[in-house]
Design a protein around this motif. Structure first.
Motif, PDB file in Angstrom:
ATOM      1  N   MET A 195     -47.606  21.411  -3.354  1.00  0.00           N
ATOM      2  CA  MET A 195     -46.886  21.277  -4.619  1.00  0.00           C
ATOM      3  C   MET A 195     -47.672  22.021  -5.692  1.00  0.00           C
ATOM      4  SD  MET A 195     -44.336  19.149  -6.034  1.00  0.00           S
ATOM      5  CE  MET A 195     -43.803  18.846  -7.716  1.00  0.00           C
ATOM      6  N   PHE A 205     -47.654  22.624  -9.829  1.00  0.00           N
ATOM      7  CA  PHE A 205     -47.090  22.025 -11.036  1.00  0.00           C
ATOM      8  C   PHE A 205     -47.068  23.018 -12.194  1.00  0.00           C
ATOM      9  CE2 PHE A 205     -49.070  18.741  -8.508  1.00  0.00           C
ATOM     10  CZ  PHE A 205     -48.171  17.692  -8.551  1.00  0.00           C
ATOM     11  N   TYR A 223     -52.737  21.098 -13.218  1.00  0.00           N
ATOM     12  CA  TYR A 223     -53.438  19.877 -12.824  1.00  0.00           C
ATOM     13  C   TYR A 223     -54.584  20.148 -11.860  1.00  0.00           C
ATOM     14  CZ  TYR A 223     -49.451  17.594 -15.000  1.00  0.00           C
ATOM     15  OH  TYR A 223     -48.488  17.188 -15.880  1.00  0.00           O
ATOM     16  N   LEU A 224     -55.386  21.147 -12.167  1.00  0.00           N
ATOM     17  CA  LEU A 224     -56.626  21.318 -11.414  1.00  0.00           C
ATOM     18  C   LEU A 224     -57.531  20.142 -11.763  1.00  0.00           C
ATOM     19  CD1 LEU A 224     -57.323  25.128 -11.839  1.00  0.00           C
ATOM     20  CD2 LEU A 224     -56.306  23.932  -9.902  1.00  0.00           C
ATOM     21  N   PHE A 225     -58.460  19.823 -10.849  1.00  0.00           N
ATOM     22  CA  PHE A 225     -59.386  18.733 -11.115  1.00  0.00           C
ATOM     23  C   PHE A 225     -60.516  19.267 -11.981  1.00  0.00           C
ATOM     24  CE2 PHE A 225     -57.817  17.765  -6.626  1.00  0.00           C
ATOM     25  CZ  PHE A 225     -56.718  17.058  -7.104  1.00  0.00           C
ATOM     26  N   PRO A 226     -60.603  18.827 -13.247  1.00  0.00           N
ATOM     27  CA  PRO A 226     -61.511  19.481 -14.197  1.00  0.00           C
ATOM     28  C   PRO A 226     -62.990  19.228 -13.910  1.00  0.00           C
ATOM     29  CG  PRO A 226     -60.473  17.573 -15.216  1.00  0.00           C
ATOM     30  CD  PRO A 226     -59.825  17.751 -13.873  1.00  0.00           C
ATOM     31  N   HIS A 227     -63.272  18.177 -13.126  1.00  0.00           N
ATOM     32  CA  HIS A 227     -64.678  17.862 -12.849  1.00  0.00           C
ATOM     33  C   HIS A 227     -65.196  18.557 -11.598  1.00  0.00           C
ATOM     34  CE1 HIS A 227     -62.163  15.188 -10.581  1.00  0.00           C
ATOM     35  NE2 HIS A 227     -63.165  14.650  -9.934  1.00  0.00           N
ATOM     36  N   MET A 228     -64.378  19.444 -11.045  1.00  0.00           N
ATOM     37  CA  MET A 228     -64.790  20.159  -9.845  1.00  0.00           C
ATOM     38  C   MET A 228     -64.685  21.670 -10.075  1.00  0.00           C
ATOM     39  SD  MET A 228     -62.786  18.050  -6.913  1.00  0.00           S
ATOM     40  CE  MET A 228     -63.070  16.308  -6.653  1.00  0.00           C
ATOM     41  N   GLU A 248     -61.188  20.146  -1.555  1.00  0.00           N
ATOM     42  CA  GLU A 248     -61.060  18.692  -1.706  1.00  0.00           C
ATOM     43  C   GLU A 248     -60.057  18.095  -0.703  1.00  0.00           C
ATOM     44  OE1 GLU A 248     -62.901  16.749  -3.292  1.00  0.00           O
ATOM     45  OE2 GLU A 248     -61.828  14.860  -3.466  1.00  0.00           O
ATOM     46  N   GLY A 249     -58.876  18.680  -0.646  1.00  0.00           N
ATOM     47  CA  GLY A 249     -57.848  18.181   0.275  1.00  0.00           C
ATOM     48  C   GLY A 249     -58.278  18.303   1.731  1.00  0.00           C
ATOM     49  N   GLN A 297     -61.436  15.928   2.364  1.00  0.00           N
ATOM     50  CA  GLN A 297     -61.278  14.491   2.129  1.00  0.00           C
ATOM     51  C   GLN A 297     -60.070  13.904   2.853  1.00  0.00           C
ATOM     52  OE1 GLN A 297     -63.364  12.417   0.431  1.00  0.00           O
ATOM     53  NE2 GLN A 297     -64.758  14.148   0.210  1.00  0.00           N
ATOM     54  N   VAL A 298     -58.996  14.676   2.933  1.00  0.00           N
ATOM     55  CA  VAL A 298     -57.772  14.139   3.529  1.00  0.00           C
ATOM     56  C   VAL A 298     -57.682  14.492   5.008  1.00  0.00           C
ATOM     57  CG1 VAL A 298     -55.253  14.104   3.416  1.00  0.00           C
ATOM     58  CG2 VAL A 298     -56.590  14.246   1.303  1.00  0.00           C
ATOM     59  N   TYR A 303     -65.893  26.234 -13.432  1.00  0.00           N
ATOM     60  CA  TYR A 303     -65.030  25.064 -13.650  1.00  0.00           C
ATOM     61  C   TYR A 303     -63.699  25.509 -14.265  1.00  0.00           C
ATOM     62  CZ  TYR A 303     -68.763  21.886 -12.418  1.00  0.00           C
ATOM     63  OH  TYR A 303     -69.715  21.206 -11.715  1.00  0.00           O
ATOM     64  N   ALA A 358     -61.959  24.735 -16.745  1.00  0.00           N
ATOM     65  CA  ALA A 358     -61.871  24.932 -18.195  1.00  0.00           C
ATOM     66  C   ALA A 358     -62.164  26.373 -18.611  1.00  0.00           C
ATOM     67  CB  ALA A 358     -62.822  23.975 -18.903  1.00  0.00           C
ATOM     68  N   ARG A 388     -55.154  25.889  -3.834  1.00  0.00           N
ATOM     69  CA  ARG A 388     -55.464  24.493  -3.480  1.00  0.00           C
ATOM     70  C   ARG A 388     -54.368  23.916  -2.578  1.00  0.00           C
ATOM     71  NH1 ARG A 388     -55.852  20.110  -8.214  1.00  0.00           N
ATOM     72  NH2 ARG A 388     -53.645  20.613  -8.336  1.00  0.00           N
ATOM     73  N   GLN A 442     -52.983  14.312 -12.960  1.00  0.00           N
ATOM     74  CA  GLN A 442     -54.157  14.328 -12.083  1.00  0.00           C
ATOM     75  C   GLN A 442     -53.904  13.480 -10.839  1.00  0.00           C
ATOM     76  OE1 GLN A 442     -57.293  15.897 -12.311  1.00  0.00           O
ATOM     77  NE2 GLN A 442     -56.222  17.146 -13.817  1.00  0.00           N
ATOM     78  N   ILE A 460     -51.621  16.323  -2.423  1.00  0.00           N
ATOM     79  CA  ILE A 460     -52.328  16.892  -1.273  1.00  0.00           C
ATOM     80  C   ILE A 460     -52.576  15.818  -0.208  1.00  0.00           C
ATOM     81  CG2 ILE A 460     -53.366  18.924  -2.360  1.00  0.00           C
ATOM     82  CD1 ILE A 460     -55.913  17.357  -2.787  1.00  0.00           C
ATOM     83  N   LEU A 491     -58.196   6.811  -2.465  1.00  0.00           N
ATOM     84  CA  LEU A 491     -59.006   8.027  -2.427  1.00  0.00           C
ATOM     85  C   LEU A 491     -58.855   8.813  -3.728  1.00  0.00           C
ATOM     86  CD1 LEU A 491     -60.889   9.670  -0.581  1.00  0.00           C
ATOM     87  CD2 LEU A 491     -58.888  10.891   0.267  1.00  0.00           C
ATOM     88  N   LYS A 508     -66.601   9.528 -17.203  1.00  0.00           N
ATOM     89  CA  LYS A 508     -67.120  10.501 -18.164  1.00  0.00           C
ATOM     90  C   LYS A 508     -66.627  10.179 -19.572  1.00  0.00           C
ATOM     91  CE  LYS A 508     -67.184  15.462 -17.622  1.00  0.00           C
ATOM     92  NZ  LYS A 508     -66.791  16.515 -16.685  1.00  0.00           N
ATOM     93  N   ASN A 556     -68.708  20.798 -18.544  1.00  0.00           N
ATOM     94  CA  ASN A 556     -67.553  21.430 -17.909  1.00  0.00           C
ATOM     95  C   ASN A 556     -66.261  21.287 -18.695  1.00  0.00           C
ATOM     96  OD1 ASN A 556     -69.419  21.723 -15.857  1.00  0.00           O
ATOM     97  ND2 ASN A 556     -68.833  19.742 -15.011  1.00  0.00           N
TER      98      ASN A 556
END
Lengths: 249, 218
Positions: A89, A91, A95-100, A108-109, A112-113, A141, A143, A157, B117, B124, B130, B142, B216
């Motif tokens: 999907m 968007f 909606y990227l993960f900002p802390h990564m 990540e997927g 982790q998945v 990052y 940002a 992703r 988010q 995914i 998780l 944070k 970041n």
């Protein structure tokens, strides 16, 4: 023959959805075949995005069934999560993960998945980043990226899960005009590689050039459906004519 | 009797054990508060009605009554059932108190994360758990840091209430020494300086953490 295969990737049947008293989807049927690029267009509020989101269970349909391949997807966590692993999907707002970092976002997927080994996931992620021409940004990052770059990372992703179908929810609508091209180029390339895609967009040039089939939605219904040639040159429905005349100058 | 501020310097070191006591209660209360606060925050966010109501009731009661009342309930009120020593009572009462406030801090920061988010994480194939652990909580934590730091400072200052149930922390120490020779002002000032040092050092580290985590962000 527009469709490239008779193998069904996804099929929705009789989907309806309301938000409060507002019925946004009326009994929608749609089948997506393997290797096909289906573009969904229509005025805002016509239910295009909701349809896409229902297909991924981000919205819950009130009636109707959703089949992934031949299999009915039931409203259970496990079934939905399994299906989602096979359906990418993208968007409007990335909606990227900002802390990564970019690379971490992509692995990540898989790690982790799907529990794929990190090294293997990184190798594939780098391959994907190379494809979207952002390999040099892998340790940055989100940002620090432009909108177009973010969206290309978001596409990578989704692809990292090796999906059988990619859903695009207005992927270029939040971008500055000069950045739209980069994202469309990537999507174009994906289509050429045979990825099955369902794209909600306002980019008529993309629809014309890339789509195998165009679906026009209005007021929660599929109003017209056809190949790009006939659709753009000779639309049957008056709502479609009106919409096209406003959009194409 | 004139003030003799030289006492502040000469008697400063004898407060060290009391300062350690203050630190111990405050740290334990914060630890208890963070752990239970996170659990209560999830309760407040739960779709299961009964869990939501229980956690909401808890937060309402704790926030709606004075902390000293809560301390007295644990130390004096529960004495008929369990006799807890002052030290344990203080940690329990302050921990329970902080948990309610910290729960609201966590809840607010979790809710402040764009719901996209969660959608991206779920799309995914992540389970809700998780996605919470890997995507939402790291971002929420944070955002909670500045407010949490503030709550920790409040917890340190509130620990002085333990003096009322005879925990030998900073405030009680200064009262005891003050009543021995009526030099209340001098000894209270010593306690005040210790509090300032403790909260100052804490603020310094919270600020540092905040800056490090902000790297970041845009």
């Amino acid at each position: 023959m527009a469709r490239r295969s008779d193998k069904i990737i996804m099929r929705v049947s009789g989907i309806s959805k309301s938000f409060g008293n507002n019925k946004v989807l009326h009994d929608i049927d749609l089948t997506v075949y393997e290797g096909e690029v289906v573009v969904v267009i229509g005025p805002s509020g016509s239910g295009k995005s909701t349809l896409l989101r229902c297909m991924n269970f981000l919205e819950t349909n009130e009636s109707g069934q959703i089949y992934f391949g031949e299999e009915l997807v039931v409203h259970k966590e496990n079934a939905i999560n399994n299906m989602r692993q096979n359906v990418g999907m993208v968007f409007q707002h990335f909606y990227l993960f900002p802390h990564m970092t970019v690379l971490q976002n992509i692995i990540e997927g898989p790690t982790q998945v799907k529990k794929i080994k990190k090294q293997q996931a990184i190798a594939f992620a780098e391959e994907l980043l190379d494809k979207v021409e952002l390999l040099d940004k892998k340790d940055i990052y989100p940002a620090m990226l432009s909108g177009g770059q973010k969206q290309r990372v978001a596409i990578a992703r989704a692809l990292a899960m090796r999906p059988k179908l990619m859903l695009f929810d207005e992927p270029t609508s939040a971008l500055d005009p000069e950045l739209v091209g980069d994202v469309l180029t990537v999507m174009n390339q994906l289509a050429k590689e045979g990825m099955t895609m369902l794209v909600v967009t306002h980019e008529m040039s993309f629809a014309k050039e890339v789509a195998d089939r165009i679906i026009f939605m209005d007021e929660g219904k599929i109003v017209e459906e056809g190949k790009p040639d006939s659709f753009f040159i000779n639309p049957e429905n008056s709502r479609v004519k009106e919409f096209l005349s406003r959009i194409i100058k | 009797m004139k003030y003799d501020f030289s006492i502040i310097f000469t008697k400063f070191p004898i407060f060290i054990p009391a300062a350690i006591e203050t630190l111990k209660i405050a740290a334990a209360a914060i630890l208890v508060g963070v752990i239970f606060g996170l659990i209560i925050a999830f309760g407040r966010l739960s779709k299961v009605k009964i869990i939501y109501y229980i956690s909401t009731l808890y937060v309402t009661i704790i926030r709606g009554t004075p902390i000293i009342l809560q301390l007295f309930i644990v130390y004096f009120g529960l004495a008929n059932i369990v006799r807890l020593d002052p030290y344990t009572s203080a940690i329990l009462a302050f921990g329970a108190h902080n948990a309610a406030y910290i729960a609201e801090i966590f809840r607010g920061s979790i809710l402040s994360i764009d719901k996209g988010q969660m959608e991206a994480a779920r799309s995914i194939g992540m389970t809700n758990f998780l996605a919470m652990r890997r995507i939402i909580l790291p971002q929420a934590f944070k955002r909670a840091v500045p407010t949490l730091g503030n709550q920790f400072i409040i917890a340190i200052k509130d620990s002085s209430l333990a003096s009322t149930i005879a925990v030998r922390e900073l405030l009680l120490k200064s009262q005891q020494l003050g009543s021995s020779n009526f030099r209340f002002m001098e000894y209270l000032l010593i306690a005040g300086i210790y509090y300032l040092i403790i909260t100052g050092v804490l603020s310094f580290f919270v600020n540092k953490l905040e800056k490090r985590l902000a790297v970041n962000e845009r």
